[in-house]
Write a protein that holds these residues in place. Structure first.
Motif, PDB file in Angstrom:
ATOM      1  N   PHE A  17       0.819  -1.207   0.000  1.00 48.11           N
ATOM      2  CA  PHE A  17       0.000   0.000   0.000  1.00 48.11           C
ATOM      3  C   PHE A  17       0.855   1.259   0.000  1.00 48.11           C
ATOM      4  N   PHE A  18       0.225   2.369  -0.428  1.00 44.47           N
ATOM      5  CA  PHE A  18       0.808   3.699  -0.253  1.00 44.47           C
ATOM      6  C   PHE A  18       0.537   4.087   1.192  1.00 44.47           C
ATOM      7  N   SER A  19       1.580   4.385   1.949  1.00 46.16           N
ATOM      8  CA  SER A  19       1.428   4.768   3.353  1.00 46.16           C
ATOM      9  C   SER A  19       1.299   6.281   3.484  1.00 46.16           C
ATOM     10  N   VAL A  20       0.131   6.726   3.871  1.00 45.64           N
ATOM     11  CA  VAL A  20      -0.119   8.146   4.086  1.00 45.64           C
ATOM     12  C   VAL A  20       0.775   8.667   5.205  1.00 45.64           C
ATOM     13  N   GLU A  21       0.894   7.905   6.266  1.00 47.42           N
ATOM     14  CA  GLU A  21       1.714   8.346   7.398  1.00 47.42           C
ATOM     15  C   GLU A  21       3.177   8.516   6.988  1.00 47.42           C
ATOM     16  N   CYS A  22       3.719   7.561   6.245  1.00 49.55           N
ATOM     17  CA  CYS A  22       5.116   7.682   5.787  1.00 49.55           C
ATOM     18  C   CYS A  22       5.278   8.896   4.885  1.00 49.55           C
ATOM     19  N   PHE A  23       4.343   9.069   3.961  1.00 53.08           N
ATOM     20  CA  PHE A  23       4.412  10.203   3.047  1.00 53.08           C
ATOM     21  C   PHE A  23       4.387  11.521   3.805  1.00 53.08           C
ATOM     22  N   LEU A  24       3.425  11.690   4.697  1.00 55.87           N
ATOM     23  CA  LEU A  24       3.311  12.953   5.432  1.00 55.87           C
ATOM     24  C   LEU A  24       4.538  13.211   6.302  1.00 55.87           C
ATOM     25  N   ALA A  25       5.045  12.180   6.945  1.00 61.43           N
ATOM     26  CA  ALA A  25       6.207  12.339   7.825  1.00 61.43           C
ATOM     27  C   ALA A  25       7.461  12.750   7.048  1.00 61.43           C
ATOM     28  N   GLU A  26       7.541  12.352   5.787  1.00 55.36           N
ATOM     29  CA  GLU A  26       8.723  12.675   4.972  1.00 55.36           C
ATOM     30  C   GLU A  26       8.710  14.109   4.453  1.00 55.36           C
ATOM     31  N   GLN A  27       7.549  14.752   4.427  1.00 57.84           N
ATOM     32  CA  GLN A  27       7.433  16.109   3.874  1.00 57.84           C
ATOM     33  C   GLN A  27       7.624  17.129   4.992  1.00 57.84           C
ATOM     34  N   ARG A  28       8.871  17.393   5.316  1.00 58.13           N
ATOM     35  CA  ARG A  28       9.185  18.258   6.460  1.00 58.13           C
ATOM     36  C   ARG A  28       9.488  19.707   6.071  1.00 58.13           C
ATOM     37  N   GLU A  29       9.861  19.921   4.840  1.00 62.43           N
ATOM     38  CA  GLU A  29      10.230  21.266   4.376  1.00 62.43           C
ATOM     39  C   GLU A  29       9.235  21.735   3.328  1.00 62.43           C
ATOM     40  N   LEU A  30       9.066  23.033   3.221  1.00 61.51           N
ATOM     41  CA  LEU A  30       8.134  23.595   2.259  1.00 61.51           C
ATOM     42  C   LEU A  30       8.464  23.148   0.835  1.00 61.51           C
ATOM     43  N   GLU A  31       9.742  23.065   0.514  1.00 61.29           N
ATOM     44  CA  GLU A  31      10.137  22.635  -0.834  1.00 61.29           C
ATOM     45  C   GLU A  31       9.625  21.227  -1.125  1.00 61.29           C
ATOM     46  N   ASP A  32       9.691  20.350  -0.124  1.00 61.72           N
ATOM     47  CA  ASP A  32       9.197  18.980  -0.291  1.00 61.72           C
ATOM     48  C   ASP A  32       7.677  18.975  -0.489  1.00 61.72           C
ATOM     49  N   ILE A  33       6.996  19.787   0.281  1.00 57.90           N
ATOM     50  CA  ILE A  33       5.539  19.851   0.212  1.00 57.90           C
ATOM     51  C   ILE A  33       5.103  20.350  -1.168  1.00 57.90           C
ATOM     52  N   VAL A  34       5.719  21.427  -1.629  1.00 55.70           N
ATOM     53  CA  VAL A  34       5.378  21.987  -2.936  1.00 55.70           C
ATOM     54  C   VAL A  34       5.724  21.001  -4.053  1.00 55.70           C
ATOM     55  N   LYS A  35       6.848  20.328  -3.920  1.00 59.11           N
ATOM     56  CA  LYS A  35       7.293  19.357  -4.925  1.00 59.11           C
ATOM     57  C   LYS A  35       6.283  18.212  -5.087  1.00 59.11           C
ATOM     58  N   HIS A  36       5.617  17.857  -4.011  1.00 57.04           N
ATOM     59  CA  HIS A  36       4.663  16.744  -4.024  1.00 57.04           C
ATOM     60  C   HIS A  36       3.215  17.240  -4.041  1.00 57.04           C
ATOM     61  N   ARG A  37       2.998  18.369  -4.647  1.00 59.23           N
ATOM     62  CA  ARG A  37       1.665  18.998  -4.699  1.00 59.23           C
ATOM     63  C   ARG A  37       0.603  18.039  -5.239  1.00 59.23           C
ATOM     64  N   ALA A  38       0.912  17.294  -6.286  1.00 56.13           N
ATOM     65  CA  ALA A  38      -0.076  16.388  -6.889  1.00 56.13           C
ATOM     66  C   ALA A  38      -0.542  15.334  -5.888  1.00 56.13           C
ATOM     67  N   THR A  39       0.372  14.816  -5.101  1.00 53.86           N
ATOM     68  CA  THR A  39       0.001  13.814  -4.094  1.00 53.86           C
ATOM     69  C   THR A  39      -0.851  14.455  -3.004  1.00 53.86           C
ATOM     70  N   PHE A  40      -0.490  15.660  -2.589  1.00 55.05           N
ATOM     71  CA  PHE A  40      -1.311  16.360  -1.601  1.00 55.05           C
ATOM     72  C   PHE A  40      -2.709  16.642  -2.144  1.00 55.05           C
ATOM     73  N   ASP A  41      -2.816  16.965  -3.439  1.00 53.22           N
ATOM     74  CA  ASP A  41      -4.133  17.197  -4.032  1.00 53.22           C
ATOM     75  C   ASP A  41      -4.975  15.927  -4.006  1.00 53.22           C
ATOM     76  N   ARG A  42      -4.370  14.797  -4.319  1.00 50.91           N
ATOM     77  CA  ARG A  42      -5.106  13.524  -4.263  1.00 50.91           C
ATOM     78  C   ARG A  42      -5.569  13.231  -2.841  1.00 50.91           C
ATOM     79  N   LEU A  43      -4.661  13.404  -1.901  1.00 52.64           N
ATOM     80  CA  LEU A  43      -4.981  13.138  -0.502  1.00 52.64           C
ATOM     81  C   LEU A  43      -6.061  14.096  -0.002  1.00 52.64           C
TER      82      LEU A  43
END
Length: 133
Positions: A17-43
């Motif tokens: 499975f895709f782990s939401v908890e692992c994904f969220l925990a890995e996005q610690r910096e704004l650059e990481d969050i912006v880089k993964h915008r598509a995944t955040f939109d799906r979530l």
């Protein structure tokens, strides 16, 4: 973001499975969050539609992984990450989703008390409204 990451329980992972908890925990910096915008939109869409933040989804995002709800701290972190995206991109969809989460849209899990989130969201909304007036 560090204040929300420091209180996280260990993220649960599952190879199939895709782990939401692992994904969220890995996005610690704004650059990481912006880089993964598509995944955040799906979530964000999954949360708004189901009113639940699950710990796992199938890799194609069509089905919930196993129905396990994410730990409450991850709902709080997601809300903060959505606010960070709203602030970075100056757009309403993430801000609206964060407000919904803060106002109790989630049936499970509940957001852990984070007094700084609501004022942050209100400040963003005010700034975005003024800039569009």
């Amino acid at each position: 973001m560090s204040q929300f990451v420091s209180d996280l329980p260990a993220p649960r992972a599952a190879d199939e499975f895709f782990s939401v908890e692992c994904f969220l925990a890995e996005q610690r910096e704004l650059e990481d969050i912006v880089k993964h915008r598509a995944t955040f939109d799906r979530l964000r869409r999954k949360v708004e539609l189901t009113r639940r933040l699950l710990a796992f989804y199938d890799r194609d995002w069509r089905q919930p992984g196993d129905g396990i709800v994410a730990a409450p701290q991850y709902a709080t972190l997601l809300c903060a990450q959505l606010l960070a995206l709203a602030e970075a991109d100056r757009e309403w969809t993430c801000l609206n989703a964060a407000f919904k989460m803060l106002d109790g849209i989630l049936l499970a899990p509940e957001i852990v008390s984070a007094p700084s989130l609501k004022p942050w969201a209100e400040r963003l909304a005010e700034g975005m409204t003024l800039s569009h007036a």
